[in-house]
Scaffold this active site. Structure first.
Site, PDB file in Angstrom:
ATOM      1  N   HIS A 119      43.048  28.809   5.666  1.00 13.42           N
ATOM      2  CA  HIS A 119      41.950  27.886   6.061  1.00 13.42           C
ATOM      3  C   HIS A 119      42.579  27.333   7.305  1.00 13.42           C
ATOM      4  CE1 HIS A 119      38.432  25.361   6.313  1.00 13.42           C
ATOM      5  NE2 HIS A 119      39.470  24.420   6.700  1.00 13.42           N
ATOM      6  N   CYS A 120      42.044  27.521   8.285  1.00 14.44           N
ATOM      7  CA  CYS A 120      42.462  27.158   9.735  1.00 14.44           C
ATOM      8  C   CYS A 120      41.609  25.802  10.274  1.00 14.44           C
ATOM      9  CB  CYS A 120      42.427  28.196  10.676  1.00 14.44           C
ATOM     10  SG  CYS A 120      43.174  27.735  12.289  1.00 14.44           S
ATOM     11  N   VAL A 121      42.357  24.693  10.352  1.00 12.10           N
ATOM     12  CA  VAL A 121      41.857  23.586  10.715  1.00 12.10           C
ATOM     13  C   VAL A 121      41.559  23.387  12.301  1.00 12.10           C
ATOM     14  CG1 VAL A 121      42.765  22.105   9.151  1.00 12.10           C
ATOM     15  CG2 VAL A 121      43.991  22.332  11.155  1.00 12.10           C
ATOM     16  N   ASN A 125      37.552  26.697   9.931  1.00 11.42           N
ATOM     17  CA  ASN A 125      36.587  27.640   8.847  1.00 11.42           C
ATOM     18  C   ASN A 125      37.966  28.522   8.510  1.00 11.42           C
ATOM     19  OD1 ASN A 125      34.967  29.174   7.992  1.00 11.42           O
ATOM     20  ND2 ASN A 125      34.392  30.407   9.633  1.00 11.42           N
TER      21      ASN A 125
END
Length: 272
Positions: A119-121, A125
Protein backbone atom coordinates in the site's frame (compact mmCIF):
# COMPACT_ATOMS: atom_id res chain seq x y z
CA UNK A 1 -7.54 -11.95 26.15
CA UNK A 2 -10.67 -10.93 24.28
CA UNK A 3 -10.28 -7.33 25.43
CA UNK A 4 -6.63 -7.28 24.35
CA UNK A 5 -7.61 -8.51 20.90
CA UNK A 6 -10.32 -5.86 20.65
CA UNK A 7 -7.89 -3.10 21.63
CA UNK A 8 -5.37 -4.31 19.05
CA UNK A 9 -8.02 -4.40 16.32
CA UNK A 10 -9.07 -0.85 17.24
CA UNK A 11 -5.47 0.37 17.09
CA UNK A 12 -4.98 -1.23 13.68
CA UNK A 13 -8.21 0.34 12.47
CA UNK A 14 -7.09 3.77 13.63
CA UNK A 15 -3.71 3.24 11.95
CA UNK A 16 -5.34 2.27 8.64
CA UNK A 17 -7.70 5.23 8.85
CA UNK A 18 -4.74 7.53 9.46
CA UNK A 19 -2.98 6.14 6.39
CA UNK A 20 -6.04 6.80 4.24
CA UNK A 21 -6.13 10.39 5.46
CA UNK A 22 -2.40 10.78 4.98
CA UNK A 23 -2.73 9.89 1.31
CA UNK A 24 -4.31 13.21 0.33
CA UNK A 25 -1.57 15.09 2.15
CA UNK A 26 1.09 13.11 0.30
CA UNK A 27 -0.41 14.04 -3.06
CA UNK A 28 -0.27 17.70 -2.08
CA UNK A 29 3.32 17.18 -0.94
CA UNK A 30 4.27 15.70 -4.31
CA UNK A 31 2.63 18.58 -6.15
CA UNK A 32 4.34 21.02 -3.79
CA UNK A 33 7.77 19.55 -4.52
CA UNK A 34 7.01 19.72 -8.25
CA UNK A 35 5.94 23.36 -7.90
CA UNK A 36 9.05 24.39 -5.96
CA UNK A 37 11.25 22.55 -8.42
CA UNK A 38 9.54 24.10 -11.44
CA UNK A 39 9.91 27.57 -10.00
CA UNK A 40 13.59 27.06 -9.21
CA UNK A 41 14.57 25.43 -12.50
CA UNK A 42 12.32 27.09 -15.08
CA UNK A 43 11.17 30.44 -13.74
CA UNK A 44 14.16 31.37 -11.62
CA UNK A 45 17.26 29.98 -13.32
CA UNK A 46 17.09 28.44 -16.78
CA UNK A 47 13.97 30.11 -18.18
CA UNK A 48 15.34 33.68 -18.16
CA UNK A 49 18.69 32.46 -19.53
CA UNK A 50 17.00 31.32 -22.77
CA UNK A 51 16.98 34.92 -23.96
CA UNK A 52 20.63 35.64 -23.18
CA UNK A 53 21.88 34.16 -26.44
CA UNK A 54 25.02 32.15 -27.09
CA UNK A 55 26.08 29.28 -24.87
CA UNK A 56 23.69 30.29 -22.07
CA UNK A 57 20.67 29.82 -24.33
CA UNK A 58 22.00 26.48 -25.54
CA UNK A 59 22.49 25.23 -21.97
CA UNK A 60 19.01 26.42 -21.01
CA UNK A 61 17.35 24.56 -23.86
CA UNK A 62 19.50 21.49 -23.11
CA UNK A 63 18.09 21.46 -19.57
CA UNK A 64 14.50 22.62 -20.13
CA UNK A 65 13.60 20.25 -22.98
CA UNK A 66 14.41 17.01 -21.10
CA UNK A 67 13.10 18.59 -17.88
CA UNK A 68 9.63 19.14 -19.32
CA UNK A 69 9.63 15.80 -21.17
CA UNK A 70 10.47 13.87 -18.01
CA UNK A 71 8.01 15.94 -15.96
CA UNK A 72 5.16 15.02 -18.32
CA UNK A 73 6.03 11.30 -18.11
CA UNK A 74 6.45 11.52 -14.32
CA UNK A 75 3.03 13.09 -13.77
CA UNK A 76 1.35 10.83 -16.33
CA UNK A 77 2.73 7.74 -14.58
CA UNK A 78 1.96 9.13 -11.11
CA UNK A 79 -1.69 9.89 -11.79
CA UNK A 80 -2.17 6.57 -13.60
CA UNK A 81 -1.35 4.60 -10.43
CA UNK A 82 -4.31 5.53 -8.17
CA UNK A 83 -6.90 5.39 -10.96
CA UNK A 84 -6.49 1.68 -11.65
CA UNK A 85 -9.11 -0.24 -9.67
CA UNK A 86 -8.34 -3.64 -8.15
CA UNK A 87 -11.01 -6.32 -8.51
CA UNK A 88 -12.45 -8.09 -5.46
CA UNK A 89 -12.64 -11.60 -6.66
CA UNK A 90 -8.35 -18.80 -2.61
CA UNK A 91 -11.19 -17.15 -0.16
CA UNK A 92 -10.87 -14.04 1.98
CA UNK A 93 -12.48 -14.19 5.42
CA UNK A 94 -12.41 -10.40 5.64
CA UNK A 95 -14.04 -9.75 2.26
CA UNK A 96 -16.11 -12.98 2.42
CA UNK A 97 -15.34 -13.80 -1.20
CA UNK A 98 -13.06 -15.89 -3.37
CA UNK A 99 -9.75 -14.48 -4.51
CA UNK A 100 -7.29 -15.65 -7.18
CA UNK A 101 -3.66 -16.69 -6.63
CA UNK A 102 -1.22 -13.97 -5.51
CA UNK A 103 -4.09 -11.87 -4.17
CA UNK A 104 -3.84 -10.28 -0.70
CA UNK A 105 -6.15 -8.28 1.51
CA UNK A 106 -5.20 -4.67 2.21
CA UNK A 107 -6.36 -3.42 5.59
CA UNK A 108 -5.92 0.20 4.54
CA UNK A 109 -8.02 -0.02 1.37
CA UNK A 110 -10.36 -2.56 2.95
CA UNK A 111 -10.35 -4.88 -0.06
CA UNK A 112 -8.44 -7.69 -1.73
CA UNK A 113 -5.84 -6.54 -4.24
CA UNK A 114 -4.69 -8.59 -7.21
CA UNK A 115 -0.98 -9.47 -6.99
CA UNK A 116 -0.60 -6.93 -4.20
CA UNK A 117 2.87 -5.48 -3.72
CA UNK A 118 2.25 -2.86 -1.02
CA UNK A 119 0.00 0.00 0.00
CA UNK A 120 1.55 3.27 -1.13
CA UNK A 121 0.55 6.44 0.70
CA UNK A 122 2.18 8.53 -2.05
CA UNK A 123 -0.47 7.46 -4.57
CA UNK A 124 -3.31 6.85 -2.05
CA UNK A 125 -3.82 3.33 -3.31
CA UNK A 126 -2.46 -0.19 -3.31
CA UNK A 127 0.16 -1.15 -5.88
CA UNK A 128 -0.76 -4.42 -7.55
CA UNK A 129 -1.24 -6.21 -10.85
CA UNK A 130 -3.25 -3.47 -12.54
CA UNK A 131 -0.96 -0.55 -11.73
CA UNK A 132 2.47 -2.00 -10.89
CA UNK A 133 3.92 -0.97 -14.26
CA UNK A 134 2.68 2.59 -13.77
CA UNK A 135 4.21 2.69 -10.29
CA UNK A 136 7.57 1.49 -11.63
CA UNK A 137 7.49 4.08 -14.40
CA UNK A 138 6.68 6.72 -11.80
CA UNK A 139 9.80 5.69 -9.86
CA UNK A 140 11.87 5.59 -13.05
CA UNK A 141 10.87 9.02 -14.32
CA UNK A 142 11.05 10.51 -10.83
CA UNK A 143 14.64 9.29 -10.54
CA UNK A 144 15.57 10.72 -13.95
CA UNK A 145 13.82 14.03 -13.30
CA UNK A 146 15.24 14.56 -9.81
CA UNK A 147 18.71 13.57 -11.00
CA UNK A 148 18.47 16.07 -13.87
CA UNK A 149 17.30 18.83 -11.50
CA UNK A 150 20.04 18.01 -9.00
CA UNK A 151 22.75 18.23 -11.67
CA UNK A 152 21.30 21.39 -13.24
CA UNK A 153 21.05 23.18 -9.88
CA UNK A 154 24.42 21.92 -8.61
CA UNK A 155 26.38 24.97 -9.91
CA UNK A 156 23.89 27.30 -8.21
CA UNK A 157 24.13 25.28 -5.00
CA UNK A 158 27.93 25.43 -5.03
CA UNK A 159 27.71 29.20 -5.56
CA UNK A 160 26.08 29.52 -2.14
CA UNK A 161 29.40 28.60 -0.55
CA UNK A 162 31.58 30.83 -2.72
CA UNK A 163 32.84 34.24 -1.72
CA UNK A 164 31.36 35.99 -4.75
CA UNK A 165 28.05 37.82 -4.87
CA UNK A 166 25.08 35.68 -5.95
CA UNK A 167 22.42 37.37 -8.12
CA UNK A 168 18.82 37.07 -7.01
CA UNK A 169 16.54 37.93 -4.15
CA UNK A 170 16.65 36.07 -0.82
CA UNK A 171 13.38 34.35 -1.79
CA UNK A 172 14.62 33.04 -5.14
CA UNK A 173 17.92 31.92 -3.64
CA UNK A 174 16.13 30.08 -0.84
CA UNK A 175 13.85 28.36 -3.38
CA UNK A 176 16.82 27.23 -5.43
CA UNK A 177 18.57 25.90 -2.33
CA UNK A 178 15.43 24.07 -1.18
CA UNK A 179 14.77 22.60 -4.63
CA UNK A 180 18.31 21.23 -4.84
CA UNK A 181 18.14 19.59 -1.40
CA UNK A 182 14.69 18.09 -2.01
CA UNK A 183 15.56 16.70 -5.42
CA UNK A 184 18.85 15.26 -4.21
CA UNK A 185 17.06 13.53 -1.34
CA UNK A 186 14.35 12.16 -3.63
CA UNK A 187 16.88 11.00 -6.23
CA UNK A 188 18.82 8.99 -3.67
CA UNK A 189 15.78 7.49 -1.95
CA UNK A 190 13.93 6.67 -5.18
CA UNK A 191 17.09 5.05 -6.58
CA UNK A 192 17.03 2.60 -3.67
CA UNK A 193 13.34 1.75 -4.25
CA UNK A 194 13.92 1.43 -7.99
CA UNK A 195 16.81 -1.02 -7.53
CA UNK A 196 14.71 -3.09 -5.11
CA UNK A 197 11.73 -3.28 -7.47
CA UNK A 198 13.92 -4.11 -10.47
CA UNK A 199 15.17 -7.12 -8.54
CA UNK A 200 11.56 -8.08 -7.72
CA UNK A 201 10.49 -7.81 -11.36
CA UNK A 202 13.46 -9.90 -12.49
CA UNK A 203 12.32 -12.68 -10.13
CA UNK A 204 8.59 -12.20 -10.93
CA UNK A 205 7.68 -11.62 -7.31
CA UNK A 206 6.26 -8.87 -5.12
CA UNK A 207 7.35 -7.27 -1.88
CA UNK A 208 4.84 -9.36 0.07
CA UNK A 209 5.75 -12.58 -1.75
CA UNK A 210 9.47 -11.95 -1.28
CA UNK A 211 8.85 -11.79 2.47
CA UNK A 212 6.57 -14.85 2.49
CA UNK A 213 8.91 -17.09 0.48
CA UNK A 214 12.15 -16.31 2.29
CA UNK A 215 12.62 -19.99 3.11
CA UNK A 216 11.39 -21.28 -0.27
CA UNK A 217 14.29 -22.36 -2.53
CA UNK A 218 12.25 -22.21 -5.76
CA UNK A 219 9.52 -19.86 -6.96
CA UNK A 220 6.85 -21.26 -9.25
CA UNK A 221 6.29 -18.00 -11.15
CA UNK A 222 9.96 -17.34 -11.99
CA UNK A 223 9.95 -17.86 -15.77
CA UNK A 224 13.29 -16.22 -16.54
CA UNK A 225 14.14 -12.52 -16.61
CA UNK A 226 12.73 -11.77 -20.07
CA UNK A 227 9.35 -13.40 -19.48
CA UNK A 228 9.22 -12.04 -15.93
CA UNK A 229 9.70 -8.53 -17.33
CA UNK A 230 6.94 -9.09 -19.89
CA UNK A 231 4.56 -10.18 -17.11
CA UNK A 232 4.69 -6.58 -15.87
CA UNK A 233 5.47 -4.44 -18.93
CA UNK A 234 3.91 -6.49 -21.71
CA UNK A 235 5.42 -7.83 -24.93
CA UNK A 236 4.94 -4.78 -27.14
CA UNK A 237 8.18 -2.77 -26.78
CA UNK A 238 6.50 0.43 -27.98
CA UNK A 239 4.55 0.58 -24.71
CA UNK A 240 7.30 -0.34 -22.27
CA UNK A 241 8.07 3.23 -21.22
CA UNK A 242 4.59 4.74 -21.20
CA UNK A 243 1.89 4.07 -18.57
CA UNK A 244 -0.48 2.05 -20.74
CA UNK A 245 -0.66 -1.28 -22.60
CA UNK A 246 -1.43 -2.25 -26.16
CA UNK A 247 -4.84 -3.84 -26.71
CA UNK A 248 -3.17 -6.97 -28.05
CA UNK A 249 -1.08 -7.42 -24.90
CA UNK A 250 -4.15 -7.05 -22.69
CA UNK A 251 -6.04 -9.65 -24.74
CA UNK A 252 -3.32 -12.30 -24.86
CA UNK A 253 -1.67 -11.84 -21.44
CA UNK A 254 -3.98 -12.74 -18.51
CA UNK A 255 -1.21 -11.80 -16.05
CA UNK A 256 -1.73 -8.13 -16.91
CA UNK A 257 -5.28 -8.47 -15.55
CA UNK A 258 -4.03 -10.11 -12.36
CA UNK A 259 -6.31 -13.15 -12.55
CA UNK A 260 -4.12 -15.87 -14.03
CA UNK A 261 -0.36 -16.45 -14.06
CA UNK A 262 1.78 -18.93 -15.99
CA UNK A 263 4.12 -21.00 -13.85
CA UNK A 264 6.97 -23.46 -14.29
CA UNK A 265 5.85 -26.83 -15.69
CA UNK A 266 7.20 -28.73 -12.68
CA UNK A 267 4.98 -26.60 -10.40
CA UNK A 268 1.75 -26.87 -12.41
CA UNK A 269 0.58 -29.94 -10.54
CA UNK A 270 1.28 -28.40 -7.14
CA UNK A 271 -1.25 -26.43 -5.13
CA UNK A 272 -0.46 -22.75 -4.56
Amino acid sequence: MHRSGAVMAWNVFKFCTALRGLGSIMILLVLGVVGVTYYAVVLNNYGPAMYDGGIDSFISFSVLIPFHSLLVMLLWSYFSVPHQSNQRIRYCRKCNQLKPPRCHHCSVCGRCVLKMDHHCVWVVNCVGALNYKYFLLFLFYTFLETSLVTLSLLPHFIAFFSDGEIPGTPGTLATTFLAFVLNLAFALSVMGFLIMHISLVSANTTTIEAYEKKTTPKWRYDLGRKKNFEQVFGVDKRYWFIPTYSDEDIRRMPALQGLEYPSKPDFDSQEF
